[in-house]
Scaffold this active site. Structure first.
Site, PDB file in Angstrom:
ATOM      1  N   GLY A   1       0.835  -1.212   0.000  1.00 39.19           N
ATOM      2  CA  GLY A   1       0.000   0.000   0.000  1.00 39.19           C
ATOM      3  C   GLY A   1       0.863   1.252   0.000  1.00 39.19           C
TER       4      GLY A   1
ATOM      5  N   ARG B   1      13.335  10.297  -3.117  1.00 38.89           N
ATOM      6  CA  ARG B   1      14.238  11.440  -3.347  1.00 38.89           C
ATOM      7  C   ARG B   1      15.534  11.290  -2.526  1.00 38.89           C
ATOM      8  NH1 ARG B   1      14.453  16.086  -0.096  1.00 38.89           N
ATOM      9  NH2 ARG B   1      15.173  17.995  -1.118  1.00 38.89           N
TER      10      ARG B   1
ATOM     11  N   VAL C   1      17.780   8.495  -4.014  1.00 34.61           N
ATOM     12  CA  VAL C   1      18.406   8.860  -5.295  1.00 34.61           C
ATOM     13  C   VAL C   1      19.545   9.862  -5.061  1.00 34.61           C
ATOM     14  CG1 VAL C   1      18.015  10.027  -7.502  1.00 34.61           C
ATOM     15  CG2 VAL C   1      16.355   8.357  -6.663  1.00 34.61           C
TER      16      VAL C   1
ATOM     17  N   ARG D   1       0.722  -5.015  -5.218  1.00 36.20           N
ATOM     18  CA  ARG D   1       0.895  -6.219  -4.397  1.00 36.20           C
ATOM     19  C   ARG D   1       1.049  -7.354  -5.408  1.00 36.20           C
ATOM     20  NH1 ARG D   1      -0.673  -4.257   0.707  1.00 36.20           N
ATOM     21  NH2 ARG D   1      -2.308  -2.680   0.647  1.00 36.20           N
ATOM     22  N   SER D   2       2.294  -7.847  -5.578  1.00 36.00           N
ATOM     23  CA  SER D   2       2.600  -8.758  -6.690  1.00 36.00           C
ATOM     24  C   SER D   2       2.289 -10.218  -6.379  1.00 36.00           C
ATOM     25  CB  SER D   2       4.079  -8.620  -7.054  1.00 36.00           C
ATOM     26  OG  SER D   2       4.426  -9.575  -8.034  1.00 36.00           O
TER      27      SER D   2
ATOM     28  N   ASP E   1       5.553  -5.159   5.862  1.00 41.68           N
ATOM     29  CA  ASP E   1       6.071  -6.491   6.191  1.00 41.68           C
ATOM     30  C   ASP E   1       6.042  -7.451   5.000  1.00 41.68           C
ATOM     31  OD1 ASP E   1       3.345  -6.572   6.294  1.00 41.68           O
ATOM     32  OD2 ASP E   1       3.225  -7.696   8.172  1.00 41.68           O
ATOM     33  N   GLY E   2       5.031  -7.326   4.123  1.00 46.04           N
ATOM     34  CA  GLY E   2       4.987  -8.184   2.934  1.00 46.04           C
ATOM     35  C   GLY E   2       6.189  -7.914   2.032  1.00 46.04           C
TER      36      GLY E   2
ATOM     37  N   THR F   1       4.541   2.318   5.291  1.00 47.26           N
ATOM     38  CA  THR F   1       3.148   1.865   5.391  1.00 47.26           C
ATOM     39  C   THR F   1       2.422   2.794   6.353  1.00 47.26           C
ATOM     40  OG1 THR F   1       1.669   0.165   6.326  1.00 47.26           O
ATOM     41  CG2 THR F   1       3.921   0.129   7.105  1.00 47.26           C
TER      42      THR F   1
ATOM     43  N   ASP G   1       0.213   1.857   8.253  1.00 46.40           N
ATOM     44  CA  ASP G   1      -0.290   1.050   9.372  1.00 46.40           C
ATOM     45  C   ASP G   1       0.556   1.111  10.641  1.00 46.40           C
ATOM     46  OD1 ASP G   1      -2.440   0.236   7.914  1.00 46.40           O
ATOM     47  OD2 ASP G   1      -1.653  -1.752   7.438  1.00 46.40           O
TER      48      ASP G   1
ATOM     49  N   ASP H   1       2.781  -0.834  11.635  1.00 46.11           N
ATOM     50  CA  ASP H   1       2.831  -2.150  12.282  1.00 46.11           C
ATOM     51  C   ASP H   1       4.155  -2.870  12.034  1.00 46.11           C
ATOM     52  OD1 ASP H   1       2.335  -2.453   9.588  1.00 46.11           O
ATOM     53  OD2 ASP H   1       0.916  -4.097   9.821  1.00 46.11           O
TER      54      ASP H   1
ATOM     55  N   ARG I   1      -5.932  -3.410   8.551  1.00 45.15           N
ATOM     56  CA  ARG I   1      -6.486  -4.748   8.341  1.00 45.15           C
ATOM     57  C   ARG I   1      -6.074  -5.683   9.477  1.00 45.15           C
ATOM     58  NH1 ARG I   1      -6.152  -5.923   2.380  1.00 45.15           N
ATOM     59  NH2 ARG I   1      -3.964  -5.467   2.745  1.00 45.15           N
TER      60      ARG I   1
ATOM     61  N   GLU J   1     -10.446  -1.423  10.653  1.00 47.00           N
ATOM     62  CA  GLU J   1     -11.202  -2.224   9.686  1.00 47.00           C
ATOM     63  C   GLU J   1     -11.102  -3.732   9.930  1.00 47.00           C
ATOM     64  OE1 GLU J   1      -7.802  -1.403   6.325  1.00 47.00           O
ATOM     65  OE2 GLU J   1      -9.652  -2.288   5.642  1.00 47.00           O
TER      66      GLU J   1
ATOM     67  N   ARG K   1      -4.769   7.312   2.885  1.00 48.98           N
ATOM     68  CA  ARG K   1      -3.523   6.939   2.215  1.00 48.98           C
ATOM     69  C   ARG K   1      -2.951   8.064   1.365  1.00 48.98           C
ATOM     70  NH1 ARG K   1      -3.907   1.055   1.114  1.00 48.98           N
ATOM     71  NH2 ARG K   1      -3.349   1.469  -1.027  1.00 48.98           N
TER      72      ARG K   1
HETATM   73  O1  F6P Z   1      -1.396  -1.775   4.481  1.00 52.42           O
HETATM   74  C1  F6P Z   1      -1.935  -0.509   4.406  1.00 52.42           C
HETATM   75  C2  F6P Z   1      -3.408  -0.563   4.170  1.00 52.42           C
HETATM   76  O2  F6P Z   1      -3.861   0.746   3.981  1.00 52.42           O
HETATM   77  C3  F6P Z   1      -4.228  -1.272   5.239  1.00 52.42           C
HETATM   78  O3  F6P Z   1      -4.490  -0.490   6.362  1.00 52.42           O
HETATM   79  C4  F6P Z   1      -5.469  -1.622   4.473  1.00 52.42           C
HETATM   80  O4  F6P Z   1      -6.127  -2.702   5.065  1.00 52.42           O
HETATM   81  C5  F6P Z   1      -4.908  -2.002   3.134  1.00 52.42           C
HETATM   82  O5  F6P Z   1      -3.709  -1.283   2.986  1.00 52.42           O
HETATM   83  C6  F6P Z   1      -5.827  -1.738   1.973  1.00 52.42           C
HETATM   84  O6  F6P Z   1      -5.200  -2.192   0.824  1.00 52.42           O
HETATM   85  P1  F6P Z   1      -5.723  -1.938  -0.639  1.00 52.42           P
HETATM   86  O7  F6P Z   1      -5.468  -0.500  -0.978  1.00 52.42           O
HETATM   87  O8  F6P Z   1      -4.897  -2.861  -1.469  1.00 52.42           O
HETATM   88  O9  F6P Z   1      -7.172  -2.253  -0.651  1.00 52.42           O
END
Ligand code: F6P
Length: 326
Positions: free
Chosen positions: A15, A25, A28, A76-77, A107-108, A130, A132, A134, A176, A226, A259
Site C-alpha cells: 500500500g 528522493r 536517489v 501487491r505482486s 512487512d509483505g 506503510t 499502518d 505495524d 487490516r 477495519e 492513504r
Molecule cells: O497496508 C496498508 C493498508 O492501507 C491497510 O491499512 C489496508 O487494510 C490495506 O492497505 C488496503 O489495501 P488496498 O489499498 O490494497 O485495498
C-alpha cells in the site's frame, strides 16, 4: 567478499503512503552523491518480474518531497510469490547490473526481500513505508503520521455533526491487521471507545461503556480498525443497535483518503533520514535489514526480526482513552 555496489534499484511496494516520494528522493540523491547510479523499478516487485525500470538522477526527484503517493507506482505482486517469479526478478537485476536494492514498503515487502536474499543473495535494505505503523524495529513508519492527521481531521468534522444531532457515530479507519491508527486517532479525536484487531473486546463491554458515558454527552464516537474481529463499522453499528435500540447511529468509513495527501513534516523527515541511512548502510556492506527510527535514533533491524515480531500497541493509550472518555 561481495562485489562493490555501483548501481542500486529503488522501489515502492504494498500500500502506498504519504512520504514515499520523500524517501525515493533521499535514496536517489544520497546514491548520486556517493557516485552510485540509481534505477527506479516501477510497480514494486511486479516491475522487477516484468522488467519495468528507468534511470533516476538527482533532478528526476525534484519537487516530489511534498507529493503524496509514489512516483514509482506500487502493487501487491502475485507473480513474486512464486519461485519462478522471483527467478525472473533476479534475472532482471542481473540484466541491468543492479547490485543492491532499497525497498520501501511494509512487512509483505520485507518478507519478499528476505526470501530474495536467501534464494539469490540479493542485497536489500528496507525503509518502513506503510500507513499502518505495524513494523517492529521502528517507532513510526513513513505515512503513519499523515494518515493519522487526516483521520483525526475527519473525525473532528464528524464530531460537529454528531453533537448537533445527539448521535452515536462508528468511524472505521484503516488497519487490516492492526489498530495503531485506530488507537492513536481515538485518543487524539477524543473518541469514547476504540476497537482494534489485537485485543478481543466484546460488544457488551462497548455498550456498557457507552451507556455509562452517554447520559453526560451529546454525542459518542467509536473508532474501529477495519480488521477488528467484531467486524467493520457497519457490523459494529448493527450489533450496538440490536442491544441498545435507543441510539441514533451513523457510520462513516474513512477508507483510502487516509492513504493520500501531502505528507506531514514528520513523515518527510522520517523518510529523508531513513532514505539517506539506507543507501549509506548498503554501501557499508549492510543488507537484509530495515532502517527504522527508535527513540529518535536511526537503527538497523534484520528483516527476520522486523517481520518475525509483532509491534505492540502502546497499552498506556487505552488507559488514557478510558480516563478521558469519562
Ligand atoms: O497496508 C496498508 C493498508 O492501507 C491497510 O491499512 C489496508 O487494510 C490495506 O492497505 C488496503 O489495501 P488496498 O489499498 O490494497 O485495498
Amino acid at each position: 567478499m561481495s562485489t562493490p555496489i555501483e548501481r542500486i534499484g529503488v522501489f515502492t511496494s504494498g500500500g502506498d503512503g504519504p512520504g514515499m516520494n520523500a524517501a525515493i528522493r533521499a535514496v536517489v540523491r544520497t546514491a548520486a552523491l556517493n557516485g552510485v547510479e540509481v534505477v527506479g523499478i516501477l510497480g514494486g516487485y511486479d516491475g522487477l518480474v516484468n522488467d519495468r525500470v528507468r534511470a533516476l538522477g538527482p533532478r528526476d526527484v525534484s519537487n516530489i518531497v511534498q507529493r503524496g503517493g509514489t512516483i514509482l507506482r506500487t502493487a501487491r505482486s502475485e507473480a513474486f510469490r512464486t519461485r519462478e517469479g522471483r527467478a525472473t526478478a533476479h534475472a532482471t537485476l542481473q540484466r541491468h547490473g543492479i547490485d543492491g536494492l532499497v525497498a520501501i514498503g511494509g512487512d509483505g515487502t520485507f518478507t519478499g526481500a528476505h526470501i530474495l536474499f536467501e534464494e539469490f543473495g540479493t542485497r536489500v535494505i528496507g525503509l518502513p513505508g506503510t500507513i499502518d505503523n505495524d513494523l517492529y524495529g521502528t517507532d513510526r513508519t513513513i505515512g503513519f503520521d499523515t494518515a493519522l492527521n487526516t483521520a483525526v481531521e475527519a473525525i473532528d468534522r464528524i464530531r460537529d455533526t454528531a453533537s448537533s444531532h445527539d448521535r452515536l457515530f462508528v468511524v472505521e479507519v484503516m488497519g487490516r491487521n492492526t489498530g495503531h491508527i485506530a488507537l492513536q486517532c481515538a485518543v487524539a479525536a477524543g473518541a469514547e471507545y476504540v476497537l482494534v484487531p489485537e485485543v478481543a473486546q466484546s460488544i457488551e463491554a462497548l455498550v456498557v461503556a457507552l451507556s455509562e458515558a452517554s447520559g453526560m454527552k451529546s454525542s459518542s464516537i467509536v473508532v474501529v480498525a477495519e480488521g477488528d474481529e467484531e467486524g467493520g463499522a457497519f457490523q459494529i453499528a448493527r450489533k450496538v443497535k440490536e442491544r441498545s435500540p435507543g441510539y441514533d447511529i451513523r457510520v462513516s468509513v474513512l477508507g483510502h483518503i487516509q492513504r493520500g495527501g501531502t505528507p506531514s513534516v514528520n513523515d518527510r523527515i522520517l523518510a529523508s533520514r531513513t532514505g539517506v541511512a539506507a543507501v549509506e548502510h548498503l554501501l557499508q556492506g549492510d543488507h537484509d535489514a530495515m532502517v527504522g527510527l527508535v527513540n529518535e535514533n536511526v537503527v538497523l533491524t534484520p528483516f527476520a526480526d522486523a517481520i518475525g515480531n509483532q509491534k505492540a500497541l502502546p497499552q498506556e493509550l487505552f488507559h488514557v482513552l478510558t480516563v478521558l472518555a469519562t
